[in-house]
Design an enzyme around this catalytic site. Structure first.
Site, short mmCIF file in Angstrom:
data_model
loop_
_atom_site.label_atom_id
_atom_site.label_comp_id
_atom_site.label_asym_id
_atom_site.label_seq_id
_atom_site.Cartn_x
_atom_site.Cartn_y
_atom_site.Cartn_z
N ARG A 48 -40.32 25.96 -18.66
CA ARG A 48 -39.24 24.99 -19.29
C ARG A 48 -38.16 25.07 -18.74
NH1 ARG A 48 -37.03 27.17 -23.68
NH2 ARG A 48 -39.17 27.58 -24.60
N TYR A 101 -28.96 -1.01 -21.72
CA TYR A 101 -30.54 -0.95 -21.62
C TYR A 101 -30.78 -0.61 -23.23
CZ TYR A 101 -35.10 1.19 -21.32
OH TYR A 101 -36.38 1.43 -21.74
N ASP A 173 -26.06 4.46 -15.27
CA ASP A 173 -27.34 4.36 -15.12
C ASP A 173 -27.80 3.55 -13.92
OD1 ASP A 173 -30.06 3.77 -15.56
OD2 ASP A 173 -30.05 3.78 -17.52
#
Ligand SMILES: *Cc1c(COP(=O)(O)O)cnc(C)c1O
Length: 378
Positions: A48, A101, A173
């Site tokens: 992780r 988005y 983005d």
């Protein structure tokens, strides 16, 4: 710095030191043997927190964006969530695009708002409107360019100036452009976000996300969230993404070539009312796009004559363009934003025209793509 394609193929991808394996192995392991208590090899402890296949992807994406630190996530939304949580606290404010988005808008409006984060949605091509929307509590200006699905263009350098004047950060983005066409950090952005699901992966076979920043402290907070919240990608997924990255430059060139052919064909078709593509000289963002992008990308939107029924009919009739959400894969896709990707924003400030059709132009033969659109438009 070496050229883009050289970095895409080699950055983070040295042959494996023990076997010579030219391709980065898929390290399918959850844990790592320690040489005595706390004796970590190369810092790996638990997957992780870190995994060598993931590290290779993180290094490669960071180098393609020209940034110091890269972090991979299980999806673009997980990456978006991490930036918001690393930078904002209850009472803080963010400026977002008025055609953000849909998933980003939903996360901010339906999740973060309930945790006390406020936002203002503004048209990002209007730098004055962005400046006016900034408050003393503004931490982030969130930018997408080109935007989805209207393909508007925001001036990254100008927005970085506005954000920095207010001691806020500019997040870009960069999913629609990809680092091959646009590198926001070089234009002053503080963080780049990717849905690697799209052009970076490039083959519509994996979901993933990434963040890149030069800010070591922010990267430390992001890494802390990566291990604390755990929205990390698995080794096979990052390996697929890394494999996709190698051909990003050649794919993007072909996406752009094909999009230009499609734009030319749509522009003269009697059933088409208007084409939105930043490469068109008459596009309101063309000059800014030409300044900050290498080429204009593979996304094309157009409005039809005859309203929603005709738009839906075109989406039903294409044979090569597959009717599906998403974008950035080698295969061409078509969708109706009003009923599909943007259905959740109907009635909000982010609503899109219902006669709009969005194309993700793939890398098939341009003649076939143009013929398919012509037959679908009737
Ligand atoms: C798809 C997309 C996202 C979300 O990414 P996922 O990988 O689907 O979670 C974010 N921003 C943009 C511009 C996208 O196209």
């Amino acid at each position: 710095m070496t050229g883009f394609s050289t970095r895409a193929i080699h950055a983070g991808q040295e042959p494996d030191p023990t076997t010579g394996s030219v391709i980065v192995p898929i390290h399918a392991t959850s844990t790592y043997a320690q040489d005595g208590v706390g004796g970590l090899r190369d810092g790996y402890e638990y997957s992780r927190t870190g995994n060598p296949t993931r590290s290779a992807l993180e290094t490669c994406i960071a180098e393609l964006e020209g940034g110091r630190h890269g972090r991979a996530f299980a999806s673009g939304m997980a990456a978006t969530d991490a930036v918001l949580r690393a930078t904002c606290r209850p009472g803080d404010h963010i400026v977002i695009p008025d055609d953000a988005y849909g998933g980003t808008y939903r996360l901010i409006d339906s999740v973060f708002r309930h945790w006390g984060i406020e936002y203002t949605a503004v048209p990002l091509d209007d730098v004055d409107a962005v400046r006016d929307a900034i408050r003393p509590t503004t931490r982030l200006v969130w930018c997408e360019t080109p935007t989805n699905p209207l393909l508007g263009i925001a001036d990254i350098a100008a927005l970085a100036g506005v954000a920095h004047d207010a001691a806020a950060r500019l997040v870009v983005d960069n999913t629609f452009a990809s680092p091959y066409l646009q590198t926001p950090l070089a234009l002053g952005a503080d963080v780049v976000v990717h849905s690697t699901t799209k052009y970076l992966g490039g083959h519509s076979d994996v979901v993933g996300g990434a963040l890149v920043t030069d800010d070591g402290e922010l990267d430390g907070q992001v890494a802390f969230l990566q291990k604390s919240a755990g929205a990390v990608p698995g080794p096979f997924d990052v390996w697929l993404t890394l494999r996709g990255l190698k051909t990003l430059a050649v794919r993007m060139e072909r996406h752009c070539d094909n999009a230009e052919r499609v734009v030319d064909a749509l522009g003269v078709h009697p059933s088409v009312a208007g084409v939105r593509y930043p490469g068109l000289p008459q596009h309101t963002g063309h000059e800014v796009a030409a300044k900050q992008m290498r080429r204009f990308g593979g996304m094309v939107s157009f409005q039809v004559r005859g309203g929603i029924e005709v738009a839906l009919q075109v989406c039903r009739r294409t044979r090569l363009f597959v009717l599906a959400e998403s974008l950035g894969g080698v295969e061409s896709l078509i969708e109706h934003p009003g009923r599909m990707t943007h259905a959740s924003v109907t009635g909000s400030q982010l609503e899109v025209p219902d006669d709009l059709v969005r194309l993700s132009v793939g890398i098939e033969d341009a003649d076939d793509l143009v013929a398919d659109l012509r037959q679908a438009l009737g």
